[in-house]
Design a protein around this motif. Structure first.
Motif, short mmCIF file in Angstrom:
data_model
loop_
_atom_site.label_atom_id
_atom_site.label_comp_id
_atom_site.label_asym_id
_atom_site.label_seq_id
_atom_site.Cartn_x
_atom_site.Cartn_y
_atom_site.Cartn_z
N GLN A 140 0.83 -1.20 0.00
CA GLN A 140 0.00 0.00 0.00
C GLN A 140 0.86 1.25 0.00
N ARG A 141 1.96 1.23 0.75
CA ARG A 141 2.87 2.39 0.76
C ARG A 141 3.47 2.61 -0.63
N GLN A 142 3.80 1.53 -1.30
CA GLN A 142 4.36 1.70 -2.65
C GLN A 142 3.32 2.28 -3.59
N ARG A 143 2.07 1.91 -3.44
CA ARG A 143 1.01 2.48 -4.28
C ARG A 143 0.82 3.97 -3.97
N VAL A 144 1.00 4.35 -2.71
CA VAL A 144 0.92 5.78 -2.36
C VAL A 144 2.05 6.54 -3.05
N ALA A 145 3.25 5.96 -3.04
CA ALA A 145 4.38 6.61 -3.71
C ALA A 145 4.10 6.76 -5.21
N MET A 146 3.47 5.75 -5.80
CA MET A 146 3.10 5.86 -7.21
C MET A 146 2.01 6.91 -7.42
N GLY A 147 1.06 6.95 -6.47
CA GLY A 147 0.00 7.95 -6.56
C GLY A 147 0.54 9.36 -6.51
N ARG A 148 1.55 9.58 -5.67
CA ARG A 148 2.18 10.89 -5.57
C ARG A 148 2.79 11.30 -6.91
N ALA A 149 3.33 10.30 -7.65
CA ALA A 149 3.89 10.59 -8.98
C ALA A 149 2.78 10.86 -9.99
N ILE A 150 1.70 10.08 -9.92
CA ILE A 150 0.62 10.18 -10.91
C ILE A 150 -0.07 11.53 -10.85
N VAL A 151 -0.32 12.05 -9.64
CA VAL A 151 -1.08 13.31 -9.53
C VAL A 151 -0.36 14.48 -10.18
N ARG A 152 0.94 14.36 -10.33
CA ARG A 152 1.71 15.45 -10.94
C ARG A 152 1.55 15.48 -12.45
N GLU A 153 1.01 14.38 -13.03
CA GLU A 153 0.81 14.27 -14.47
C GLU A 153 2.07 14.66 -15.24
N PRO A 154 3.19 13.97 -14.95
CA PRO A 154 4.46 14.32 -15.61
C PRO A 154 4.52 13.79 -17.03
N SER A 155 5.55 14.22 -17.75
CA SER A 155 5.79 13.69 -19.10
C SER A 155 6.43 12.31 -19.03
N VAL A 156 7.20 12.07 -17.95
CA VAL A 156 7.96 10.83 -17.83
C VAL A 156 7.90 10.32 -16.39
N PHE A 157 7.62 9.02 -16.22
CA PHE A 157 7.74 8.35 -14.93
C PHE A 157 9.10 7.66 -14.88
N LEU A 158 9.80 7.82 -13.77
CA LEU A 158 11.05 7.10 -13.52
C LEU A 158 10.85 6.23 -12.29
N MET A 159 11.14 4.94 -12.39
CA MET A 159 10.93 4.01 -11.27
C MET A 159 12.22 3.25 -11.00
N ASP A 160 12.76 3.41 -9.79
CA ASP A 160 14.02 2.80 -9.42
C ASP A 160 13.80 1.63 -8.47
N GLU A 161 13.74 0.42 -9.02
CA GLU A 161 13.52 -0.82 -8.25
C GLU A 161 12.40 -0.67 -7.23
N PRO A 162 11.20 -0.26 -7.64
CA PRO A 162 10.13 0.05 -6.69
C PRO A 162 9.57 -1.17 -5.97
N LEU A 163 9.85 -2.38 -6.45
CA LEU A 163 9.26 -3.57 -5.85
C LEU A 163 10.23 -4.36 -4.98
N SER A 164 11.46 -3.87 -4.83
CA SER A 164 12.49 -4.68 -4.18
C SER A 164 12.22 -4.90 -2.69
N ASN A 165 11.40 -4.06 -2.06
CA ASN A 165 11.11 -4.23 -0.63
C ASN A 165 9.86 -5.07 -0.37
#
Length: 364
Positions: A140-165
């Motif tokens: 759930q915390r990882q989904r919140v971190a993704m949500g924080r990225a999504i709301v900004r509506e950026p041109s590019v998403f960068l994800m650095d090993e987001p599932l390793s934990n």
């Protein structure tokens, strides 16, 4: 949305003359899901941080939507990054964490909450908007971190090993969610992982790096079927491809106790290069038991890994020493062989791979 390009881009850390990223040329298309994969120290996370502006570009350029952003501050690059460690504010609610970047931009509370609710709906976070991060699971915390990225509506998403934990089961579930979300949003996404299974299941294309250099970029299927060199061949696929240095014989090579025929194009490439030995690659799944064969590849079973539907057999080829790396074959998990058993295997036609013994480059 935007395309991203590395143009002869290098990153050199102070005190280390060897580049962490070495003259990288890579084009990521608008809306593409590109995965950067490689072992530890391959430069994949450094390359991602170069796009974000968190690492300096020593030479070359980073371009986003055709614009050189190499000297541009991170906040002006229109990117959003999801880190390995979530980086949530513990004193803020989920909604406040997701909307914080918008608050800093001066966006009104009503507009902020509308964007936060839409992102929460996409990520199935609506019941948790008032909770603090400590009351959430890792997924759930990882989904919140993704949500924080999504709301900004950026041109590019960068994800650095987001599932390793995350634990193994949650990793499988979350990687499917990320891939589905990217397909829905259509935002250019560059994703870093050391896990080649993640890379193969998520990426439209996958870029394999080693020692800061790009080895190959292609679709997951082509990386598996036509690896450009011995490193990619051994890295892509689980378990790894069997690689052996073998002598050339008329019409093919000698492996273990058999002469294995090679394709005409491969033989022509070997002759052109003037080689007497090659690095031969055979995937575990390209081998099958042939009890009727009198001249099959002889394998003495040393270890059996039973995984339910599949079993992986690790053994010793005839003529190899005890200390040599095991040769691996995949079997039906319902009828695995026993340790100490001697098997006769056949290699499926045209599923062998040949590489230059010195450069590692593909032959034929």
């Amino acid at each position: 949305m935007a395309d991203v390009s590395f143009v002869q881009a290098s990153c050199v850390y102070p005190g280390n003359p060897v580049p962490a990223v070495d003259t990288l040329n890579l084009d990521v298309k608008d809306g593409e899901f590109m995965v950067l994969v490689g072992p530890s120290g391959s430069g994949k996370s450094t390359a991602l941080r170069m796009i974000a502006g968190l690492e300096d570009v020593y030479s070359g350029e980073i371009r986003i939507a055709g614009n050189d952003v190499s000297r541009m501050p991170p906040k002006e690059r229109d990117i959003a990054m999801v880190f390995q460690n979530y980086a949530l504010y513990p004193h803020m609610s989920v909604a406040e964490n997701m909307g914080f970047a918008l608050k800093l931009k001066g966006i009104s509370k009503e507009e902020r909450m509308a964007k936060v609710r839409e992102a929460a709906r996409l990520l199935d976070l609506e019941p948790y908007l008032e909770r603090k991060p400590k009351a959430l699971s890792g997924g759930q915390r990882q989904r919140v971190a993704m949500g924080r990225a999504i709301v900004r509506e950026p041109s590019v998403f960068l994800m650095d090993e987001p599932l390793s934990n995350l634990d193994a089961k949650l990793r499988v579930e979350t990687r499917a969610n990320i891939a589905a979300l990217q397909a829905r949003l259509g935002t250019t996404t560059i994703y870093v992982t050391h896990d080649q299974v993640e890379a193969m299941t998520m990426g439209h294309r996958v870029a394999v790096l080693k020692d800061g250099k790009l080895q190959q970029v292609d679709t997951p299927r082509n990386l598996y079927d036509v690896p450009a060199n011995a490193f990619v061949a051994g890295f892509i696929g689980s378990p790894a491809m069997n690689l052996r240095t073998v002598p050339i014989v008329p019409g093919g090579v000698h492996l273990g106790n058999i002469d294995l025929p090679l394709k005409k194009s491969t033989l022509a490439a070997i002759e052109h290069a003037g080689l007497s030995t090659i690095t031969l690659g055979v995937r575990p799944e390209s081998l099958s038991v042939d009890p009727a064969a009198k001249d099959g590849l002889s394998l003495e079973v040393m270890l059996v890994e039973e995984l339910g539907a599949d079993a992986y057999v690790y053994g010793k080829l005839e003529g190899e020493a005890d200390g040599d790396k095991h040769f691996v074959a995949r079997f039906d998990g319902r009828v695995p062989p026993r340790i100490g058993e001697n098997l006769l295997l056949s290699v499926r036609e045209s599923e062998e791979h040949a590489f230059h013994p010195e450069t590692g480059e593909r032959l034929g």
